[in-house]
Design a protein around this motif. Structure first.
Motif, PDB file in Angstrom:
ATOM      1  N   ILE A   1      29.880   3.860 -19.596  1.00 42.46           N
ATOM      2  CA  ILE A   1      29.087   3.979 -18.367  1.00 42.46           C
ATOM      3  C   ILE A   1      29.969   4.624 -17.308  1.00 42.46           C
ATOM      4  O   ILE A   1      31.112   4.218 -17.103  1.00 42.46           O
ATOM      5  N   TYR A   2      29.418   5.619 -16.648  1.00 45.87           N
ATOM      6  CA  TYR A   2      30.136   6.314 -15.596  1.00 45.87           C
ATOM      7  C   TYR A   2      29.447   6.010 -14.270  1.00 45.87           C
ATOM      8  O   TYR A   2      28.239   6.201 -14.124  1.00 45.87           O
ATOM      9  N   ILE A   3      30.219   5.542 -13.322  1.00 44.57           N
ATOM     10  CA  ILE A   3      29.699   5.200 -12.003  1.00 44.57           C
ATOM     11  C   ILE A   3      30.264   6.203 -11.021  1.00 44.57           C
ATOM     12  O   ILE A   3      31.478   6.261 -10.787  1.00 44.57           O
ATOM     13  N   LYS A   4      29.379   6.997 -10.455  1.00 42.01           N
ATOM     14  CA  LYS A   4      29.817   8.018  -9.507  1.00 42.01           C
ATOM     15  C   LYS A   4      29.643   7.488  -8.098  1.00 42.01           C
ATOM     16  O   LYS A   4      28.564   7.084  -7.696  1.00 42.01           O
ATOM     17  N   LYS A   5      30.744   7.494  -7.396  1.00 40.94           N
ATOM     18  CA  LYS A   5      30.733   7.139  -5.984  1.00 40.94           C
ATOM     19  C   LYS A   5      30.998   8.425  -5.205  1.00 40.94           C
ATOM     20  O   LYS A   5      31.183   9.487  -5.795  1.00 40.94           O
TER      21      LYS A   5
ATOM     22  N   ASP B   1      33.560   9.619  -3.581  1.00 42.90           N
ATOM     23  CA  ASP B   1      34.810  10.330  -3.817  1.00 42.90           C
ATOM     24  C   ASP B   1      35.539   9.938  -5.109  1.00 42.90           C
ATOM     25  O   ASP B   1      36.664  10.361  -5.321  1.00 42.90           O
ATOM     26  N   VAL B   2      34.906   9.164  -5.939  1.00 44.04           N
ATOM     27  CA  VAL B   2      35.582   8.725  -7.158  1.00 44.04           C
ATOM     28  C   VAL B   2      34.564   8.507  -8.278  1.00 44.04           C
ATOM     29  O   VAL B   2      33.396   8.222  -8.029  1.00 44.04           O
ATOM     30  N   LEU B   3      35.042   8.678  -9.482  1.00 45.82           N
ATOM     31  CA  LEU B   3      34.219   8.434 -10.666  1.00 45.82           C
ATOM     32  C   LEU B   3      34.897   7.331 -11.471  1.00 45.82           C
ATOM     33  O   LEU B   3      36.061   7.450 -11.842  1.00 45.82           O
ATOM     34  N   LYS B   4      34.173   6.233 -11.693  1.00 47.79           N
ATOM     35  CA  LYS B   4      34.725   5.127 -12.464  1.00 47.79           C
ATOM     36  C   LYS B   4      34.076   5.105 -13.839  1.00 47.79           C
ATOM     37  O   LYS B   4      32.890   5.381 -13.981  1.00 47.79           O
ATOM     38  N   GLU B   5      34.883   4.776 -14.810  1.00 49.26           N
ATOM     39  CA  GLU B   5      34.398   4.702 -16.189  1.00 49.26           C
ATOM     40  C   GLU B   5      34.548   3.270 -16.677  1.00 49.26           C
ATOM     41  O   GLU B   5      35.585   2.639 -16.482  1.00 49.26           O
ATOM     42  N   ARG B   6      33.507   2.760 -17.304  1.00 46.86           N
ATOM     43  CA  ARG B   6      33.518   1.413 -17.875  1.00 46.86           C
ATOM     44  C   ARG B   6      33.092   1.492 -19.333  1.00 46.86           C
ATOM     45  O   ARG B   6      32.274   2.326 -19.713  1.00 46.86           O
ATOM     46  N   HIS B   7      33.651   0.604 -20.126  1.00 43.30           N
ATOM     47  CA  HIS B   7      33.304   0.513 -21.539  1.00 43.30           C
ATOM     48  C   HIS B   7      32.739  -0.881 -21.772  1.00 43.30           C
ATOM     49  O   HIS B   7      33.447  -1.880 -21.631  1.00 43.30           O
TER      50      HIS B   7
END
Length: 186
Positions: A56-60, A62-68
């Motif tokens: 899962i990719y969470i786009k904010k 100024d940042v992109l977070k990746e979760r598994h």
């Protein structure tokens, strides 16, 4: 069709299993740690093809977070003698999402009074874990799951540290599509 017997050959698994099978460790704490480590390694090997991880990719701004994340819809039932195998299974919840453990005494099986007569087991992936596969009680369980609950045998995996070759021959005749994971065949 032949029985799917997978012999785990990793040297660390063999070293730990040998110590447990032959009770080489006299230090109780070391023995417990060896069983926990062995459990994690064995279940990792068995489950790596069964587990589904969603990225899962969470786009904010100024940042992109990746979760598994593990798929929470998959259900896993582990049938085992919890009294004998509690150390080996202690860390399994770290890699398996919400495993459902059920105690079975493989030496004294009473199918009629057992737990699975009331439950819908078709939604589970079933793991049968026994330290030493040496009696025919496991065959009663598999027959019951297959006939009475219509469990697809591809959804059942059997794990043992050591197993008896006579039981493997019997399983090969009756249920050749089963997958068995072991370290040693006697």
């Amino acid at each position: 069709m032949r029985l799917n017997i997978h012999t785990l050959i990793h040297p660390t698994i063999h070293k730990l299993a040998h110590e447990i099978i032959y009770q080489k460790s006299h230090n109780k704490l070391q023995h417990t740690d060896n069983e926990k480590t062995l459990g994690m390694l064995i279940f990792y090997e068995i489950l790596r093809k069964w587990l589904k991880i969603n990225n899962i990719y969470i786009k904010k701004v100024d940042v992109l977070k990746e979760r598994h994340l593990l798929n929470k819809l998959d259900k896993y039932l582990i049938l085992t003698n919890i009294i004998e195998c509690y150390n080996i299974l202690a860390d399994i919840p770290r890699i398996l999402p919400e495993p459902y453990l059920k105690h079975i005494d493989f030496n004294n099986i009473n199918i009629n009074n057992s737990f699975y007569s009331n439950e819908n087991l078709q939604e589970y992936k079933i793991i049968i874990f026994e330290k030493f596969l040496k009696n025919y009680g496991i065959i009663e369980i598999i027959n019951y799951l297959h006939k009475n609950n219509q469990i697809d045998l591809n959804h059942i995996k059997i794990i043992c540290l050591a197993c008896n070759s006579n039981i493997l021959k019997y399983l090969a005749k009756k249920h050749p599509q089963l997958s068995i994971y072991t370290i040693k065949i006697n």
